[in-house]
Write a protein that holds these residues in place. Structure first.
Motif, mmCIF file in Angstrom:
data_model
loop_
_atom_site.group_PDB
_atom_site.id
_atom_site.type_symbol
_atom_site.label_atom_id
_atom_site.label_comp_id
_atom_site.label_asym_id
_atom_site.label_seq_id
_atom_site.Cartn_x
_atom_site.Cartn_y
_atom_site.Cartn_z
ATOM 1 N N LEU A 47 0.835 -1.202 0.000
ATOM 2 C CA LEU A 47 0.000 0.000 0.000
ATOM 3 C C LEU A 47 0.868 1.250 0.000
ATOM 4 C CD1 LEU A 47 -2.620 1.602 0.381
ATOM 5 C CD2 LEU A 47 -2.458 1.133 2.842
ATOM 6 N N GLY A 48 1.888 1.279 0.861
ATOM 7 C CA GLY A 48 2.759 2.440 0.915
ATOM 8 C C GLY A 48 3.499 2.675 -0.381
ATOM 9 N N GLU A 49 3.952 1.595 -1.011
ATOM 10 C CA GLU A 49 4.660 1.748 -2.288
ATOM 11 C C GLU A 49 3.731 2.303 -3.362
ATOM 12 O OE1 GLU A 49 7.628 -0.786 -5.254
ATOM 13 O OE2 GLU A 49 6.721 -1.763 -3.507
ATOM 14 N N ARG A 50 2.474 1.864 -3.344
ATOM 15 C CA ARG A 50 1.516 2.377 -4.324
ATOM 16 C C ARG A 50 1.206 3.856 -4.075
ATOM 17 N NH1 ARG A 50 -3.822 2.458 -3.636
ATOM 18 N NH2 ARG A 50 -3.845 0.734 -2.136
ATOM 19 N N VAL A 51 1.050 4.236 -2.809
ATOM 20 C CA VAL A 51 0.669 5.609 -2.473
ATOM 21 C C VAL A 51 1.854 6.566 -2.582
ATOM 22 C CG1 VAL A 51 -0.137 7.095 -0.594
ATOM 23 C CG2 VAL A 51 -1.253 4.900 -1.008
ATOM 24 N N LEU A 52 3.023 6.118 -2.110
ATOM 25 C CA LEU A 52 4.203 6.988 -2.046
ATOM 26 C C LEU A 52 5.125 6.844 -3.250
ATOM 27 C CD1 LEU A 52 5.071 6.354 1.709
ATOM 28 C CD2 LEU A 52 4.154 8.486 0.766
ATOM 29 N N GLY A 53 4.969 5.735 -3.979
ATOM 30 C CA GLY A 53 5.848 5.507 -5.121
ATOM 31 C C GLY A 53 7.212 4.969 -4.743
ATOM 32 N N VAL A 54 7.386 4.602 -3.473
ATOM 33 C CA VAL A 54 8.679 4.132 -2.973
ATOM 34 C C VAL A 54 8.447 2.952 -2.046
ATOM 35 C CG1 VAL A 54 10.764 4.742 -1.673
ATOM 36 C CG2 VAL A 54 9.612 6.483 -3.056
ATOM 37 N N ALA A 55 9.257 1.902 -2.206
ATOM 38 C CA ALA A 55 9.158 0.751 -1.306
ATOM 39 C C ALA A 55 9.835 1.076 0.024
ATOM 40 C CB ALA A 55 9.817 -0.464 -1.941
ATOM 41 N N PRO A 56 9.349 0.494 1.117
ATOM 42 C CA PRO A 56 9.977 0.742 2.422
ATOM 43 C C PRO A 56 11.144 -0.197 2.672
ATOM 44 C CG PRO A 56 8.106 -0.693 2.724
ATOM 45 C CD PRO A 56 8.160 -0.374 1.247
ATOM 46 N N GLU A 57 11.919 0.132 3.693
ATOM 47 C CA GLU A 57 12.858 -0.838 4.253
ATOM 48 C C GLU A 57 12.062 -1.795 5.125
ATOM 49 O OE1 GLU A 57 16.594 0.830 6.016
ATOM 50 O OE2 GLU A 57 15.454 2.698 5.772
ATOM 51 N N ARG A 58 12.388 -3.063 5.043
ATOM 52 C CA ARG A 58 11.808 -4.055 5.950
ATOM 53 C C ARG A 58 12.859 -4.367 7.005
ATOM 54 N NH1 ARG A 58 9.764 -4.503 0.999
ATOM 55 N NH2 ARG A 58 7.637 -5.269 0.662
ATOM 56 N N ILE A 59 12.530 -4.088 8.243
ATOM 57 C CA ILE A 59 13.474 -4.266 9.346
ATOM 58 C C ILE A 59 12.899 -5.314 10.286
ATOM 59 C CG2 ILE A 59 14.710 -3.109 11.217
ATOM 60 C CD1 ILE A 59 14.134 -0.450 9.715
ATOM 61 N N VAL A 60 13.549 -6.474 10.359
ATOM 62 C CA VAL A 60 13.074 -7.562 11.200
ATOM 63 C C VAL A 60 13.963 -7.641 12.439
ATOM 64 C CG1 VAL A 60 12.568 -10.025 11.354
ATOM 65 C CG2 VAL A 60 12.215 -8.807 9.184
ATOM 66 N N VAL A 116 -2.830 4.260 7.428
ATOM 67 C CA VAL A 116 -3.222 4.767 6.102
ATOM 68 C C VAL A 116 -3.145 6.285 6.066
ATOM 69 C CG1 VAL A 116 -5.118 4.925 4.445
ATOM 70 C CG2 VAL A 116 -4.665 2.757 5.631
ATOM 71 N N MET A 117 -3.569 6.938 7.137
ATOM 72 C CA MET A 117 -3.530 8.399 7.189
ATOM 73 C C MET A 117 -2.102 8.923 7.088
ATOM 74 S SD MET A 117 -6.391 8.992 10.150
ATOM 75 C CE MET A 117 -5.893 10.685 10.414
ATOM 76 N N ALA A 118 -1.174 8.267 7.772
ATOM 77 C CA ALA A 118 0.229 8.701 7.711
ATOM 78 C C ALA A 118 0.753 8.631 6.290
ATOM 79 C CB ALA A 118 1.078 7.840 8.643
ATOM 80 N N LEU A 119 0.496 7.514 5.618
ATOM 81 C CA LEU A 119 0.970 7.333 4.243
ATOM 82 C C LEU A 119 0.336 8.366 3.311
ATOM 83 C CD1 LEU A 119 0.773 3.429 4.101
ATOM 84 C CD2 LEU A 119 2.830 4.820 4.393
ATOM 85 N N ARG A 120 -0.950 8.581 3.468
ATOM 86 C CA ARG A 120 -1.666 9.525 2.597
ATOM 87 C C ARG A 120 -1.227 10.967 2.853
ATOM 88 N NH1 ARG A 120 -5.212 8.069 -1.719
ATOM 89 N NH2 ARG A 120 -5.562 5.831 -1.479
ATOM 90 N N ALA A 121 -0.993 11.319 4.105
ATOM 91 C CA ALA A 121 -0.571 12.685 4.431
ATOM 92 C C ALA A 121 0.779 13.005 3.804
ATOM 93 C CB ALA A 121 -0.517 12.876 5.944
#
Length: 376
Positions: A47-60, A116-121
């Protein structure tokens, strides 16, 4: 014509946001289930990649999946979590749905709508440089694997904006109590309860003395609560208990009070001859005191007025959040910027759909304001 176009755009936007929330809510993510949290992280990441156009870091960390988007050197941190308290299968009883402008489903209020609000903002910002978004996967457990990550990401930022759900009526959370959890262990000596009870040292009786002493450490006027909770003792009904233990939940408005209770618990002494006591654990998060949020809350109120939104209220709350961690290292922090609704952790968990776009706009403007130098 323009007015109709604006209305149509708003309808289209809220429909898209609600669809995003539904996607997250339908992917159940109880905190202790690492596989479920990992699945949820993939949904949030997509979802974030679609909204922001950038993939996140995955930190496990310790098996728990956290996500981070960074746009340049962080100056503003948007903070949230995608784990929930709801066990797998909760959707069968509480399916995601929207009725009469109210959105429902497990975890919708706490806090998948806020994610979702954070990503959209951030997606709506003209300039994202200096923004970091951190979505963790273990907040409901007290952030055992993410606390260090949160503090490292927040350190040096001008503001941490926490997208946890709002307080009643949409109020922002301007202060939170600090949280301490203790385990008190009592050691006695076993003996046959019928034949020779006097040879024993009754750990249950000693625990009773200690529980009363611990409960007396609360201070209503200072807003400090000290609550004995879980209690375990003994091994058999006809045996003097050789061991007992109980848990203590402490909430304090100030670090001074948190430290006072901590010192008092470690100074506990036993009453029965031969009994011993030891203390395990301690403070988990420092209080988020009002000074941490004062400037940011003033800016948020002014921005809400500029946007034509109703006046914002600010309240202090007893529950902790990751905002306690950012405030605890001296970063200005404002909490409760997420969904407006209620019923966190309860069967009536819900979000008021009509407030979602207003809150996204407020977060967007607050981030922009801090980036422009207004947050200090």
């Amino acid at each position: 014509m323009t007015m109709h176009a604006d209305v149509d755009d708003a309808v289209s936007e809220i429909d898209a946001v609600v669809a995003d929330i539904g996607e997250l809510v339908r992917c159940e993510s109880p905190s202790a289930d690492h596989e479920a949290v990992a699945r949820s992280a993939e949904v949030v990441a997509a979802l974030g990649e679609r909204v922001l156009g950038v993939a996140p870091e995955r930190i496990v960390v310790d098996g728990t999946t956290h996500l981070r988007w960074r746009f340049g050197a962080p100056r503003v941190l948007l903070l949230g979590h995608h784990d929930t308290v709801w066990p797998i299968g909760s959707l069968q009883r509480h399916p995601f749905r929207v009725d009469d402008g109210v959105l429902r489903g497990p975890g919708c209020f706490d806090m998948k709508t806020g994610v979702v609000m954070a990503l959209r903002a951030v997606a709506a910002l003209q300039d994202r440089d200096g923004v970091s978004i951190l979505i963790t996967g273990d907040e409901e457990l007290g952030s055992p694997s993410s606390r260090a990550l949160i503090e490292a990401e927040a350190r040096g930022c001008a503001a941490a904006l926490v997208l946890e759900a709002s307080a009643d009526g949409g109020a922002l959370k301007t202060a939170r109590k600090g949280v301490s959890i203790y385990r008190v262990h009592v050691t006695g000596r076993a003996a046959h309860a019928g034949l020779e009870p006097d040879r024993g040292v009754n750990a249950s009786v000693e625990a009773a003395h200690l529980i009363l002493a611990v409960a007396a450490l609360g201070d209503r006027d200072a807003g400090t609560t000290v609550t004995p909770t879980l209690l375990h003792a003994g091994t058999a009904g006809n045996t003097v208990p050789a061991a007992a233990s109980f848990t203590v939940d402490v909430r304090a408005v100030t670090r001074t009070e948190q430290d006072r209770v901590d010192a008092a618990l470690h100074a506990l002494r036993t009453t029965l001859p031969g009994a011993e006591v030891s203390i395990e654990d301690g403070p988990r998060s420092a209080p988020m005191e009002p000074i941490a949020s004062a400037d940011l809350f003033a800016r948020a109120r002014a921005l809400a007025a500029d946007l034509g939104q109703p006046p914002l209220d600010g309240v202090a709350v007893g529950g902790g959040s990751d905002g306690n961690h950012t405030a605890g290292i001296g970063v200005p922090t404002l909490d409760g910027l997420g969904a407006v609704g209620g019923g966190a952790h309860a069967d009536d968990e819900h979000v008021v759909v009509g407030m979602i776009l207003d809150r996204i706009a407020l977060v967007r403007e607050l981030v922009a304001d801090v980036l422009a130098g207004g947050g200090r």
